[in-house]
Design a protein around this motif. Structure first.
Motif, mmCIF file in Angstrom:
data_model
loop_
_atom_site.group_PDB
_atom_site.id
_atom_site.type_symbol
_atom_site.label_atom_id
_atom_site.label_comp_id
_atom_site.label_asym_id
_atom_site.label_seq_id
_atom_site.Cartn_x
_atom_site.Cartn_y
_atom_site.Cartn_z
ATOM 1 N N UNK A 219 26.614 -6.423 32.737
ATOM 2 C CA UNK A 219 27.400 -7.537 33.254
ATOM 3 C C UNK A 219 27.958 -8.376 32.107
ATOM 4 N N UNK A 220 27.141 -8.608 31.086
ATOM 5 C CA UNK A 220 27.594 -9.370 29.924
ATOM 6 C C UNK A 220 28.740 -8.665 29.217
ATOM 7 N N UNK A 221 28.649 -7.342 29.093
ATOM 8 C CA UNK A 221 29.710 -6.572 28.440
ATOM 9 C C UNK A 221 31.023 -6.685 29.216
ATOM 10 N N UNK A 244 30.689 0.715 24.417
ATOM 11 C CA UNK A 244 30.104 1.087 25.702
ATOM 12 C C UNK A 244 29.163 2.282 25.598
ATOM 13 N N UNK A 245 29.404 3.211 24.683
ATOM 14 C CA UNK A 245 28.523 4.383 24.561
ATOM 15 C C UNK A 245 27.119 3.987 24.121
ATOM 16 N N UNK A 250 19.725 -3.037 29.360
ATOM 17 C CA UNK A 250 18.855 -3.829 28.487
ATOM 18 C C UNK A 250 19.192 -3.700 27.013
ATOM 19 N N UNK A 251 20.258 -3.003 26.686
ATOM 20 C CA UNK A 251 20.714 -2.866 25.293
ATOM 21 C C UNK A 251 22.225 -3.079 25.265
ATOM 22 N N UNK A 252 22.677 -3.930 24.343
ATOM 23 C CA UNK A 252 24.104 -4.214 24.204
ATOM 24 C C UNK A 252 24.492 -4.049 22.737
ATOM 25 N N UNK A 253 25.484 -3.190 22.489
ATOM 26 C CA UNK A 253 25.978 -2.987 21.125
ATOM 27 C C UNK A 253 27.403 -3.506 21.043
ATOM 28 N N UNK A 254 27.638 -4.404 20.106
ATOM 29 C CA UNK A 254 28.947 -5.027 19.973
ATOM 30 C C UNK A 254 29.287 -5.247 18.504
ATOM 31 N N UNK A 255 30.541 -5.521 18.260
ATOM 32 C CA UNK A 255 31.050 -5.725 16.904
ATOM 33 C C UNK A 255 30.281 -6.841 16.192
ATOM 34 N N UNK A 256 29.947 -6.607 14.922
ATOM 35 C CA UNK A 256 29.246 -7.621 14.127
ATOM 36 C C UNK A 256 30.212 -8.745 13.755
ATOM 37 N N UNK A 257 29.774 -9.985 13.914
ATOM 38 C CA UNK A 257 30.606 -11.143 13.588
ATOM 39 C C UNK A 257 30.024 -11.845 12.364
ATOM 40 N N UNK A 314 34.970 -17.656 16.905
ATOM 41 C CA UNK A 314 34.430 -16.503 17.628
ATOM 42 C C UNK A 314 33.455 -16.963 18.704
ATOM 43 N N UNK A 315 33.626 -16.417 19.898
ATOM 44 C CA UNK A 315 32.689 -16.639 21.007
ATOM 45 C C UNK A 315 31.797 -15.411 21.116
ATOM 46 N N UNK A 316 30.506 -15.624 21.279
ATOM 47 C CA UNK A 316 29.590 -14.507 21.541
ATOM 48 C C UNK A 316 28.696 -14.885 22.723
ATOM 49 N N UNK A 317 27.915 -13.917 23.182
ATOM 50 C CA UNK A 317 26.945 -14.134 24.265
ATOM 51 C C UNK A 317 27.636 -14.563 25.558
ATOM 52 N N UNK A 318 28.059 -13.565 26.334
ATOM 53 C CA UNK A 318 28.808 -13.814 27.564
ATOM 54 C C UNK A 318 27.959 -13.557 28.809
#
Length: 569
Positions: A219-221, A244-245, A250-257, A314-318
Protein backbone atom coordinates in the motif's frame (compact mmCIF):
# COMPACT_ATOMS: atom_id res chain seq x y z
CA UNK A 1 12.04 -15.21 20.23
CA UNK A 2 9.05 -12.86 20.06
CA UNK A 3 8.92 -10.03 22.57
CA UNK A 4 5.20 -10.79 22.81
CA UNK A 5 4.89 -14.48 23.77
CA UNK A 6 2.03 -16.61 22.43
CA UNK A 7 1.20 -14.09 19.72
CA UNK A 8 2.14 -15.01 16.16
CA UNK A 9 1.99 -12.79 13.09
CA UNK A 10 -0.35 -15.23 11.36
CA UNK A 11 -3.03 -14.43 13.95
CA UNK A 12 -3.08 -10.73 13.08
CA UNK A 13 -5.91 -9.06 11.19
CA UNK A 14 -4.75 -7.58 7.87
CA UNK A 15 -7.25 -4.67 7.63
CA UNK A 16 -8.64 -2.49 10.38
CA UNK A 17 -12.17 -3.46 11.35
CA UNK A 18 -13.28 -2.52 14.87
CA UNK A 19 -15.88 -5.30 15.06
CA UNK A 20 -13.52 -7.97 13.76
CA UNK A 21 -10.82 -6.82 16.19
CA UNK A 22 -13.33 -6.99 19.06
CA UNK A 23 -14.25 -10.56 18.08
CA UNK A 24 -10.55 -11.49 17.85
CA UNK A 25 -9.86 -10.01 21.30
CA UNK A 26 -12.84 -11.74 22.90
CA UNK A 27 -11.45 -15.06 21.62
CA UNK A 28 -8.07 -14.17 23.15
CA UNK A 29 -9.28 -12.50 26.34
CA UNK A 30 -6.29 -13.61 28.42
CA UNK A 31 -3.95 -11.85 25.97
CA UNK A 32 -6.03 -8.66 26.25
CA UNK A 33 -5.90 -8.82 30.05
CA UNK A 34 -2.15 -9.43 30.00
CA UNK A 35 -1.54 -6.51 27.65
CA UNK A 36 -3.85 -4.22 29.66
CA UNK A 37 -1.97 -5.07 32.87
CA UNK A 38 1.37 -4.36 31.17
CA UNK A 39 0.16 -0.95 29.94
CA UNK A 40 -1.37 -0.13 33.34
CA UNK A 41 1.86 -1.10 35.12
CA UNK A 42 4.07 1.14 32.98
CA UNK A 43 1.79 4.19 33.09
CA UNK A 44 0.85 3.58 36.73
CA UNK A 45 4.50 3.70 37.86
CA UNK A 46 5.03 6.82 35.75
CA UNK A 47 2.03 8.64 37.30
CA UNK A 48 3.15 7.61 40.80
CA UNK A 49 6.64 8.98 40.06
CA UNK A 50 5.16 12.30 38.91
CA UNK A 51 3.05 12.50 42.07
CA UNK A 52 6.07 11.75 44.30
CA UNK A 53 8.03 14.52 42.57
CA UNK A 54 5.15 16.89 43.33
CA UNK A 55 4.93 15.88 47.01
CA UNK A 56 8.71 16.22 47.47
CA UNK A 57 8.87 19.51 45.55
CA UNK A 58 11.24 18.01 42.96
CA UNK A 59 9.16 18.57 39.82
CA UNK A 60 11.63 21.02 38.31
CA UNK A 61 14.70 18.95 39.27
CA UNK A 62 13.34 15.67 37.88
CA UNK A 63 11.42 16.97 34.83
CA UNK A 64 14.00 15.79 32.27
CA UNK A 65 14.28 12.44 34.05
CA UNK A 66 10.51 11.98 33.79
CA UNK A 67 10.56 13.01 30.12
CA UNK A 68 13.15 10.30 29.39
CA UNK A 69 11.07 7.83 31.41
CA UNK A 70 7.97 8.59 29.32
CA UNK A 71 9.90 8.11 26.05
CA UNK A 72 11.32 4.81 27.32
CA UNK A 73 7.83 3.62 28.37
CA UNK A 74 6.38 4.36 24.93
CA UNK A 75 9.34 2.63 23.28
CA UNK A 76 8.99 -0.47 25.46
CA UNK A 77 5.24 -0.65 24.87
CA UNK A 78 5.91 -0.92 21.15
CA UNK A 79 4.83 0.46 17.76
CA UNK A 80 1.29 1.65 18.58
CA UNK A 81 2.40 3.78 21.50
CA UNK A 82 5.45 5.01 19.61
CA UNK A 83 3.08 6.27 16.89
CA UNK A 84 0.99 8.03 19.54
CA UNK A 85 4.17 9.58 20.96
CA UNK A 86 5.20 10.74 17.48
CA UNK A 87 1.82 12.43 17.05
CA UNK A 88 2.15 14.14 20.43
CA UNK A 89 5.69 15.27 19.59
CA UNK A 90 4.19 17.68 17.04
CA UNK A 91 1.71 19.18 19.53
CA UNK A 92 3.47 21.76 21.75
CA UNK A 93 0.00 22.97 22.72
CA UNK A 94 -0.66 19.66 24.50
CA UNK A 95 2.78 18.56 25.72
CA UNK A 96 5.29 20.29 28.02
CA UNK A 97 8.48 21.49 26.32
CA UNK A 98 10.77 19.14 28.28
CA UNK A 99 8.59 16.14 27.34
CA UNK A 100 8.35 17.41 23.77
CA UNK A 101 12.13 17.29 23.30
CA UNK A 102 12.23 13.65 24.36
CA UNK A 103 9.19 12.59 22.34
CA UNK A 104 10.80 14.08 19.22
CA UNK A 105 13.44 11.33 19.53
CA UNK A 106 10.70 8.78 18.82
CA UNK A 107 10.68 9.96 15.21
CA UNK A 108 14.04 8.47 14.30
CA UNK A 109 15.98 7.38 17.40
CA UNK A 110 14.44 4.00 18.16
CA UNK A 111 16.21 0.75 19.03
CA UNK A 112 16.59 -1.63 16.04
CA UNK A 113 15.70 -5.31 16.06
CA UNK A 114 18.16 -8.07 15.21
CA UNK A 115 19.44 -8.02 11.61
CA UNK A 116 19.33 -11.84 11.34
CA UNK A 117 15.57 -11.65 11.90
CA UNK A 118 15.30 -8.81 9.40
CA UNK A 119 17.12 -10.80 6.70
CA UNK A 120 14.90 -13.83 7.37
CA UNK A 121 11.83 -11.61 6.87
CA UNK A 122 13.30 -10.40 3.55
CA UNK A 123 13.90 -13.96 2.36
CA UNK A 124 10.44 -15.13 3.48
CA UNK A 125 8.64 -12.20 1.82
CA UNK A 126 10.63 -12.20 -1.45
CA UNK A 127 11.22 -15.98 -1.67
CA UNK A 128 14.92 -15.56 -2.47
CA UNK A 129 18.15 -15.39 -0.52
CA UNK A 130 19.39 -11.96 0.46
CA UNK A 131 22.59 -12.51 -1.55
CA UNK A 132 20.51 -13.23 -4.67
CA UNK A 133 18.42 -10.11 -4.18
CA UNK A 134 21.14 -7.59 -3.36
CA UNK A 135 24.73 -7.28 -4.52
CA UNK A 136 25.55 -5.74 -1.15
CA UNK A 137 23.52 -4.90 1.97
CA UNK A 138 24.73 -3.23 5.16
CA UNK A 139 24.96 -5.61 8.13
CA UNK A 140 23.28 -3.06 10.42
CA UNK A 141 20.32 -0.74 9.78
CA UNK A 142 20.95 2.94 9.08
CA UNK A 143 17.68 3.94 10.76
CA UNK A 144 15.03 2.35 12.96
CA UNK A 145 11.45 3.61 13.07
CA UNK A 146 8.28 2.60 14.88
CA UNK A 147 7.15 0.00 12.34
CA UNK A 148 10.38 -1.06 10.68
CA UNK A 149 14.03 -0.34 9.99
CA UNK A 150 16.03 0.62 6.91
CA UNK A 151 19.16 -0.93 5.38
CA UNK A 152 21.39 0.60 2.73
CA UNK A 153 22.00 -1.77 -0.17
CA UNK A 154 22.97 -2.13 -3.83
CA UNK A 155 21.08 -4.14 -6.41
CA UNK A 156 22.98 -6.45 -8.76
CA UNK A 157 22.17 -3.94 -11.50
CA UNK A 158 24.12 -1.29 -9.57
CA UNK A 159 21.33 0.97 -8.19
CA UNK A 160 21.74 2.18 -4.62
CA UNK A 161 18.58 1.42 -2.64
CA UNK A 162 16.96 1.63 0.78
CA UNK A 163 15.49 -1.65 2.03
CA UNK A 164 12.73 -1.17 4.58
CA UNK A 165 11.93 -4.23 6.72
CA UNK A 166 8.93 -4.44 9.01
CA UNK A 167 9.32 -5.27 12.69
CA UNK A 168 8.40 -8.88 13.55
CA UNK A 169 5.11 -9.76 15.29
CA UNK A 170 3.71 -6.33 14.48
CA UNK A 171 0.05 -6.96 13.61
CA UNK A 172 -1.01 -8.92 16.71
CA UNK A 173 0.29 -6.36 19.20
CA UNK A 174 -1.14 -3.43 17.20
CA UNK A 175 -4.49 -5.24 17.13
CA UNK A 176 -4.55 -5.62 20.92
CA UNK A 177 -3.46 -2.02 21.52
CA UNK A 178 -6.11 -0.53 19.23
CA UNK A 179 -8.81 -2.61 20.91
CA UNK A 180 -7.72 -1.32 24.33
CA UNK A 181 -7.47 2.28 23.06
CA UNK A 182 -10.97 2.11 21.60
CA UNK A 183 -12.33 0.57 24.78
CA UNK A 184 -10.63 3.31 26.83
CA UNK A 185 -12.01 6.01 24.49
CA UNK A 186 -15.56 4.69 24.91
CA UNK A 187 -15.15 4.75 28.72
CA UNK A 188 -13.65 8.25 28.71
CA UNK A 189 -16.09 9.87 26.23
CA UNK A 190 -19.07 10.30 28.67
CA UNK A 191 -16.83 12.20 31.11
CA UNK A 192 -15.75 14.74 28.49
CA UNK A 193 -17.77 17.68 27.11
CA UNK A 194 -20.15 16.35 24.44
CA UNK A 195 -18.25 17.93 21.56
CA UNK A 196 -14.91 16.45 22.70
CA UNK A 197 -16.18 12.98 23.51
CA UNK A 198 -18.49 12.62 20.52
CA UNK A 199 -15.86 11.52 18.01
CA UNK A 200 -13.27 10.00 20.35
CA UNK A 201 -13.81 6.41 19.18
CA UNK A 202 -13.99 7.64 15.57
CA UNK A 203 -10.57 9.28 16.00
CA UNK A 204 -9.22 5.96 17.30
CA UNK A 205 -10.81 4.24 14.27
CA UNK A 206 -9.21 6.76 11.90
CA UNK A 207 -5.85 6.23 13.60
CA UNK A 208 -6.34 2.46 13.41
CA UNK A 209 -7.21 2.53 9.69
CA UNK A 210 -4.13 4.58 8.90
CA UNK A 211 -1.90 2.41 11.08
CA UNK A 212 -3.07 -0.78 9.35
CA UNK A 213 -2.52 0.84 5.95
CA UNK A 214 0.97 1.87 7.05
CA UNK A 215 1.79 -1.71 8.02
CA UNK A 216 1.12 -2.87 4.44
CA UNK A 217 4.23 -1.91 2.44
CA UNK A 218 2.51 -2.71 -0.88
CA UNK A 219 0.00 0.00 0.00
CA UNK A 220 2.86 2.38 0.83
CA UNK A 221 4.50 1.66 -2.54
CA UNK A 222 1.25 2.45 -4.38
CA UNK A 223 0.90 5.66 -2.37
CA UNK A 224 4.44 6.71 -3.29
CA UNK A 225 3.77 6.25 -7.00
CA UNK A 226 0.48 8.16 -6.80
CA UNK A 227 2.24 10.97 -4.93
CA UNK A 228 5.02 11.03 -7.55
CA UNK A 229 2.43 11.22 -10.35
CA UNK A 230 0.74 14.19 -8.67
CA UNK A 231 4.05 16.08 -8.46
CA UNK A 232 5.46 15.01 -11.82
CA UNK A 233 5.32 18.64 -13.05
CA UNK A 234 7.08 20.05 -9.97
CA UNK A 235 10.89 20.14 -10.41
CA UNK A 236 11.34 21.01 -6.72
CA UNK A 237 9.80 17.83 -5.26
CA UNK A 238 11.57 14.46 -5.29
CA UNK A 239 9.88 11.11 -4.65
CA UNK A 240 12.03 7.94 -4.54
CA UNK A 241 11.48 5.27 -7.21
CA UNK A 242 9.89 2.01 -6.05
CA UNK A 243 11.55 -1.29 -7.05
CA UNK A 244 8.53 -3.58 -7.29
CA UNK A 245 10.50 -6.81 -7.89
CA UNK A 246 12.04 -6.36 -4.43
CA UNK A 247 8.87 -5.28 -2.60
CA UNK A 248 6.15 -7.15 -0.74
CA UNK A 249 3.80 -6.68 2.23
CA UNK A 250 6.63 -6.52 4.81
CA UNK A 251 9.62 -5.49 2.67
CA UNK A 252 9.91 -2.29 0.64
CA UNK A 253 12.84 -1.49 -1.66
CA UNK A 254 13.12 2.05 -2.95
CA UNK A 255 15.65 4.51 -4.34
CA UNK A 256 18.26 5.70 -1.83
CA UNK A 257 17.91 9.39 -0.94
CA UNK A 258 21.01 11.40 0.03
CA UNK A 259 19.96 14.55 1.81
CA UNK A 260 19.68 16.49 5.06
CA UNK A 261 16.80 16.39 7.53
CA UNK A 262 14.93 19.69 7.56
CA UNK A 263 15.72 20.07 11.25
CA UNK A 264 19.48 19.81 10.58
CA UNK A 265 19.89 23.54 9.97
CA UNK A 266 23.70 23.43 10.35
CA UNK A 267 24.12 21.03 7.40
CA UNK A 268 21.56 22.93 5.34
CA UNK A 269 23.47 26.18 5.87
CA UNK A 270 26.81 24.45 5.18
CA UNK A 271 25.39 23.21 1.84
CA UNK A 272 24.49 26.85 0.97
CA UNK A 273 20.83 25.94 0.54
CA UNK A 274 18.24 28.72 0.59
CA UNK A 275 16.19 28.04 3.72
CA UNK A 276 13.35 30.34 2.70
CA UNK A 277 13.13 28.57 -0.67
CA UNK A 278 12.94 25.20 1.10
CA UNK A 279 10.13 26.57 3.26
CA UNK A 280 8.25 27.78 0.20
CA UNK A 281 8.66 24.39 -1.51
CA UNK A 282 7.43 22.52 1.56
CA UNK A 283 4.43 24.73 2.31
CA UNK A 284 3.36 24.96 -1.34
CA UNK A 285 3.68 21.18 -1.70
CA UNK A 286 1.52 20.77 1.42
CA UNK A 287 -1.13 23.14 0.08
CA UNK A 288 -1.17 21.40 -3.31
CA UNK A 289 -1.72 18.09 -1.52
CA UNK A 290 -4.71 19.45 0.41
CA UNK A 291 -6.34 21.80 -2.10
CA UNK A 292 -5.31 20.52 -5.53
CA UNK A 293 -4.87 16.75 -5.35
CA UNK A 294 -6.72 16.00 -2.10
CA UNK A 295 -4.16 13.24 -1.51
CA UNK A 296 -1.95 14.30 1.37
CA UNK A 297 0.96 13.09 3.46
CA UNK A 298 -0.50 12.70 6.95
CA UNK A 299 2.82 12.09 8.73
CA UNK A 300 5.25 14.85 7.63
CA UNK A 301 7.58 14.65 10.65
CA UNK A 302 11.29 15.62 10.31
CA UNK A 303 12.35 12.03 9.63
CA UNK A 304 10.20 11.96 6.47
CA UNK A 305 11.35 15.17 4.75
CA UNK A 306 14.83 15.83 3.37
CA UNK A 307 16.56 18.77 1.72
CA UNK A 308 18.65 17.58 -1.24
CA UNK A 309 22.02 19.16 -2.16
CA UNK A 310 20.50 20.53 -5.39
CA UNK A 311 17.81 22.47 -3.49
CA UNK A 312 14.93 20.06 -3.99
CA UNK A 313 12.84 18.57 -1.20
CA UNK A 314 12.40 14.81 -0.94
CA UNK A 315 9.37 13.14 0.63
CA UNK A 316 9.72 9.60 1.96
CA UNK A 317 7.55 7.19 3.97
CA UNK A 318 4.13 7.16 2.32
CA UNK A 319 2.46 4.73 4.70
CA UNK A 320 0.12 7.26 6.30
CA UNK A 321 -1.78 9.10 3.55
CA UNK A 322 -5.36 10.29 3.22
CA UNK A 323 -7.73 11.40 0.45
CA UNK A 324 -10.05 14.41 0.55
CA UNK A 325 -13.26 14.79 -1.42
CA UNK A 326 -13.55 17.63 -3.96
CA UNK A 327 -16.16 19.40 -1.81
CA UNK A 328 -13.82 19.35 1.21
CA UNK A 329 -10.94 20.82 -0.80
CA UNK A 330 -13.13 23.66 -2.07
CA UNK A 331 -14.54 24.40 1.38
CA UNK A 332 -11.07 24.53 2.94
CA UNK A 333 -10.01 27.04 0.27
CA UNK A 334 -13.03 29.28 0.84
CA UNK A 335 -12.68 29.04 4.65
CA UNK A 336 -9.11 30.41 4.43
CA UNK A 337 -10.41 33.39 2.41
CA UNK A 338 -13.33 33.92 4.82
CA UNK A 339 -10.88 33.87 7.74
CA UNK A 340 -8.55 36.40 6.11
CA UNK A 341 -11.52 38.65 5.22
CA UNK A 342 -12.84 38.23 8.79
CA UNK A 343 -16.16 37.01 7.40
CA UNK A 344 -17.17 34.96 10.43
CA UNK A 345 -20.64 34.15 9.11
CA UNK A 346 -19.08 32.63 5.99
CA UNK A 347 -16.52 30.83 8.16
CA UNK A 348 -19.22 29.39 10.43
CA UNK A 349 -21.05 28.07 7.35
CA UNK A 350 -17.78 26.45 6.23
CA UNK A 351 -17.45 24.82 9.66
CA UNK A 352 -20.90 23.30 9.23
CA UNK A 353 -20.01 22.01 5.75
CA UNK A 354 -16.75 20.52 7.02
CA UNK A 355 -18.42 18.79 9.99
CA UNK A 356 -16.98 20.93 12.81
CA UNK A 357 -20.56 21.99 13.59
CA UNK A 358 -23.72 19.95 13.07
CA UNK A 359 -26.21 21.21 10.42
CA UNK A 360 -28.81 22.04 13.09
CA UNK A 361 -26.41 24.30 15.05
CA UNK A 362 -27.60 27.86 15.62
CA UNK A 363 -24.54 29.74 14.39
CA UNK A 364 -25.58 33.29 15.37
CA UNK A 365 -24.51 32.92 19.05
CA UNK A 366 -21.16 31.49 17.88
CA UNK A 367 -20.24 34.43 15.62
CA UNK A 368 -19.09 36.80 18.42
CA UNK A 369 -16.95 34.03 19.94
CA UNK A 370 -15.34 33.29 16.55
CA UNK A 371 -14.69 36.98 16.06
CA UNK A 372 -13.12 37.35 19.50
CA UNK A 373 -10.95 34.22 19.50
CA UNK A 374 -9.90 34.10 15.85
CA UNK A 375 -9.58 37.88 15.66
CA UNK A 376 -7.19 37.67 18.63
CA UNK A 377 -5.23 34.89 16.92
CA UNK A 378 -5.01 36.88 13.68
CA UNK A 379 -3.90 40.07 15.40
CA UNK A 380 -4.11 43.34 13.54
CA UNK A 381 -2.32 42.02 10.46
CA UNK A 382 -2.84 39.09 8.13
CA UNK A 383 0.91 38.48 8.41
CA UNK A 384 0.44 37.42 12.06
CA UNK A 385 -1.64 34.42 11.02
CA UNK A 386 -0.27 30.95 11.68
CA UNK A 387 -1.92 27.55 12.05
CA UNK A 388 -0.37 26.88 15.45
CA UNK A 389 -1.89 30.07 16.91
CA UNK A 390 -5.25 29.38 15.28
CA UNK A 391 -5.24 25.80 16.66
CA UNK A 392 -4.40 26.99 20.17
CA UNK A 393 -7.02 29.74 20.22
CA UNK A 394 -9.67 27.62 18.53
CA UNK A 395 -9.29 24.92 21.21
CA UNK A 396 -10.76 27.42 23.69
CA UNK A 397 -14.06 27.33 21.79
CA UNK A 398 -14.31 23.54 22.07
CA UNK A 399 -15.34 23.72 25.72
CA UNK A 400 -18.01 26.40 25.41
CA UNK A 401 -19.59 25.73 22.00
CA UNK A 402 -20.67 22.59 20.12
CA UNK A 403 -17.51 22.32 18.03
CA UNK A 404 -15.98 18.92 17.38
CA UNK A 405 -13.01 17.78 15.32
CA UNK A 406 -14.02 15.28 12.62
CA UNK A 407 -11.72 12.26 12.61
CA UNK A 408 -10.26 13.06 9.17
CA UNK A 409 -9.42 16.61 10.23
CA UNK A 410 -7.37 15.38 13.16
CA UNK A 411 -4.86 14.17 10.53
CA UNK A 412 -5.12 17.38 8.48
CA UNK A 413 -4.55 19.61 11.51
CA UNK A 414 -1.61 17.46 12.60
CA UNK A 415 -0.13 17.68 9.10
CA UNK A 416 -0.51 21.47 8.88
CA UNK A 417 0.85 22.18 12.36
CA UNK A 418 3.80 19.82 11.80
CA UNK A 419 4.72 21.40 8.46
CA UNK A 420 4.51 24.86 9.97
CA UNK A 421 6.71 23.71 12.86
CA UNK A 422 9.32 22.42 10.39
CA UNK A 423 9.24 25.75 8.56
CA UNK A 424 9.70 27.62 11.83
CA UNK A 425 12.73 25.45 12.65
CA UNK A 426 14.35 26.76 9.45
CA UNK A 427 13.16 30.35 9.92
CA UNK A 428 11.71 31.44 13.30
CA UNK A 429 10.24 34.55 11.61
CA UNK A 430 8.34 32.51 9.02
CA UNK A 431 4.67 33.40 8.49
CA UNK A 432 2.77 30.65 6.72
CA UNK A 433 0.22 33.08 5.33
CA UNK A 434 2.90 34.73 3.18
CA UNK A 435 3.00 31.52 1.13
CA UNK A 436 -0.41 29.94 1.69
CA UNK A 437 -2.82 32.82 1.08
CA UNK A 438 -1.30 33.82 -2.28
CA UNK A 439 -1.62 30.17 -3.30
CA UNK A 440 -5.28 29.97 -2.19
CA UNK A 441 -6.07 33.28 -3.91
CA UNK A 442 -4.44 32.05 -7.12
CA UNK A 443 -6.38 28.77 -6.96
CA UNK A 444 -9.68 30.63 -6.61
CA UNK A 445 -8.91 33.26 -9.25
CA UNK A 446 -7.79 30.75 -11.88
CA UNK A 447 -10.92 28.68 -11.18
CA UNK A 448 -9.78 25.48 -12.91
CA UNK A 449 -13.04 23.67 -12.06
CA UNK A 450 -16.74 24.69 -12.00
CA UNK A 451 -16.78 24.00 -8.26
CA UNK A 452 -13.82 26.31 -7.61
CA UNK A 453 -15.42 29.03 -9.77
CA UNK A 454 -18.59 28.78 -7.67
CA UNK A 455 -16.44 29.17 -4.55
CA UNK A 456 -14.95 32.34 -6.03
CA UNK A 457 -18.46 33.72 -6.62
CA UNK A 458 -19.41 32.85 -3.03
CA UNK A 459 -16.36 34.77 -1.80
CA UNK A 460 -16.91 37.82 -4.04
CA UNK A 461 -20.63 38.23 -3.29
CA UNK A 462 -21.99 38.75 0.21
CA UNK A 463 -25.77 39.05 0.65
CA UNK A 464 -26.03 39.68 -3.09
CA UNK A 465 -23.59 42.61 -2.95
CA UNK A 466 -20.33 42.52 -4.93
CA UNK A 467 -17.28 42.84 -2.65
CA UNK A 468 -14.94 45.11 -4.65
CA UNK A 469 -12.36 45.27 -1.86
CA UNK A 470 -12.13 41.46 -1.67
CA UNK A 471 -11.37 41.19 -5.38
CA UNK A 472 -8.68 43.87 -5.04
CA UNK A 473 -7.17 42.09 -2.03
CA UNK A 474 -7.19 38.69 -3.75
CA UNK A 475 -5.51 40.01 -6.91
CA UNK A 476 -2.90 41.94 -4.91
CA UNK A 477 -2.11 38.94 -2.70
CA UNK A 478 -2.18 36.40 -5.56
CA UNK A 479 0.47 38.47 -7.35
CA UNK A 480 2.82 37.79 -4.43
CA UNK A 481 2.90 34.18 -5.73
CA UNK A 482 5.64 33.97 -8.36
CA UNK A 483 3.61 31.31 -10.22
CA UNK A 484 0.59 33.60 -10.65
CA UNK A 485 0.14 35.03 -14.14
CA UNK A 486 -2.72 37.47 -14.62
CA UNK A 487 -3.12 36.95 -18.38
CA UNK A 488 -4.27 33.31 -18.30
CA UNK A 489 -6.51 34.22 -15.36
CA UNK A 490 -8.06 37.05 -17.37
CA UNK A 491 -8.64 34.69 -20.31
CA UNK A 492 -10.30 32.11 -18.06
CA UNK A 493 -12.48 34.86 -16.61
CA UNK A 494 -13.61 36.07 -20.03
CA UNK A 495 -14.30 32.51 -21.21
CA UNK A 496 -16.35 31.91 -18.08
CA UNK A 497 -18.32 35.17 -18.47
CA UNK A 498 -19.20 34.30 -22.07
CA UNK A 499 -20.29 30.75 -21.22
CA UNK A 500 -23.73 29.55 -20.13
CA UNK A 501 -22.25 28.83 -16.71
CA UNK A 502 -21.31 32.54 -16.39
CA UNK A 503 -24.81 33.89 -16.96
CA UNK A 504 -25.40 34.50 -13.25
CA UNK A 505 -22.05 36.28 -12.86
CA UNK A 506 -22.73 38.51 -15.94
CA UNK A 507 -26.00 39.64 -14.41
CA UNK A 508 -24.46 40.21 -10.97
CA UNK A 509 -21.54 42.20 -12.36
CA UNK A 510 -23.92 44.51 -14.26
CA UNK A 511 -25.87 45.03 -11.03
CA UNK A 512 -22.62 45.64 -9.13
CA UNK A 513 -21.49 48.29 -11.64
CA UNK A 514 -24.78 50.19 -11.24
CA UNK A 515 -25.42 49.46 -7.56
CA UNK A 516 -27.08 52.22 -5.49
CA UNK A 517 -28.07 54.04 -8.72
CA UNK A 518 -24.51 55.06 -9.59
CA UNK A 519 -21.74 53.80 -11.85
CA UNK A 520 -18.93 52.34 -9.77
CA UNK A 521 -16.20 53.90 -11.90
CA UNK A 522 -13.99 54.57 -8.87
CA UNK A 523 -13.81 50.87 -7.97
CA UNK A 524 -13.18 49.91 -11.60
CA UNK A 525 -10.38 52.50 -11.81
CA UNK A 526 -8.74 51.08 -8.67
CA UNK A 527 -8.83 47.58 -10.16
CA UNK A 528 -7.37 48.83 -13.44
CA UNK A 529 -4.53 50.61 -11.63
CA UNK A 530 -3.80 47.34 -9.87
CA UNK A 531 -3.57 45.22 -13.03
CA UNK A 532 -2.63 47.63 -15.84
CA UNK A 533 1.10 46.83 -15.68
CA UNK A 534 0.33 43.16 -16.38
CA UNK A 535 -2.35 43.74 -19.00
CA UNK A 536 -1.14 45.78 -21.97
CA UNK A 537 -3.79 46.70 -24.62
CA UNK A 538 -2.31 44.35 -27.23
CA UNK A 539 -2.23 41.50 -24.75
CA UNK A 540 -5.80 42.21 -23.67
CA UNK A 541 -6.92 42.11 -27.32
CA UNK A 542 -5.31 38.67 -27.72
CA UNK A 543 -6.94 37.44 -24.52
CA UNK A 544 -10.38 38.71 -25.62
CA UNK A 545 -9.96 37.22 -29.09
CA UNK A 546 -9.00 33.82 -27.67
CA UNK A 547 -11.95 33.90 -25.27
CA UNK A 548 -14.41 34.81 -28.06
CA UNK A 549 -13.05 32.03 -30.28
CA UNK A 550 -13.42 29.59 -27.41
CA UNK A 551 -17.00 30.72 -26.85
CA UNK A 552 -17.92 30.60 -30.56
CA UNK A 553 -16.55 27.06 -30.84
CA UNK A 554 -18.57 26.10 -27.73
CA UNK A 555 -15.51 24.60 -26.09
CA UNK A 556 -15.25 23.94 -22.42
CA UNK A 557 -13.02 26.52 -20.69
CA UNK A 558 -9.67 25.05 -19.72
CA UNK A 559 -6.56 26.70 -18.30
CA UNK A 560 -3.98 27.77 -20.89
CA UNK A 561 -0.25 27.31 -20.25
CA UNK A 562 1.06 29.85 -17.78
CA UNK A 563 3.11 31.87 -20.25
CA UNK A 564 2.53 35.46 -21.26
CA UNK A 565 0.58 36.01 -24.48
CA UNK A 566 2.65 37.54 -27.30
CA UNK A 567 2.18 41.21 -28.15
CA UNK A 568 0.35 42.06 -31.38
CA UNK A 569 2.87 43.42 -33.85
Amino acid sequence: MSRYPNITSEEGIRRYDAQEIARYCRRHLWKVIGRALTIAWFFGTFIIALQLDKWRGQQEIDKYKRARQLRQILTRLGPTFIKVGQALSTRPDLIRKDFLQELTKLQDQLPPFDSDRAFKIIETELSRKVSELYQEIAPQPVAAASLGQVYRAFLHSGEEVAVKVQRPDLLPIVTLDLYLMRWGASLLAPWLPLNLGHDLTLIVDEFGCKLFEEIDYLNEARNAEKFATNFRDDPHVKVPTIYWRYTNTRVLTLEWIDGFKLTDTAKIKAANLDQNKLIEIGVTAGLRQLLEFGFFHADPHPGNLFALPDGRMAFIDFGMMDQLEEFTKETIASSVVHLINKDYYGLAADFVNLGFLTPDTQIEPIIPALEQVLGKAMGESVANFNFKTITDEFSELMYDYPFRVPAKFALIIRSLVTQEGLALSLNPEFKIIEVSYPYVARRLLTGESPQMRRRLIDVLFKDGTFQWQRLENMIAIARLDSKFNLLPTAQLGLQYLLSDEGQYLRRQLLLALTENDRLHTEEVQRLWNLVKDDLQPGQLFNVALTAIRSFSNETVPTPIPKTKAPLIK
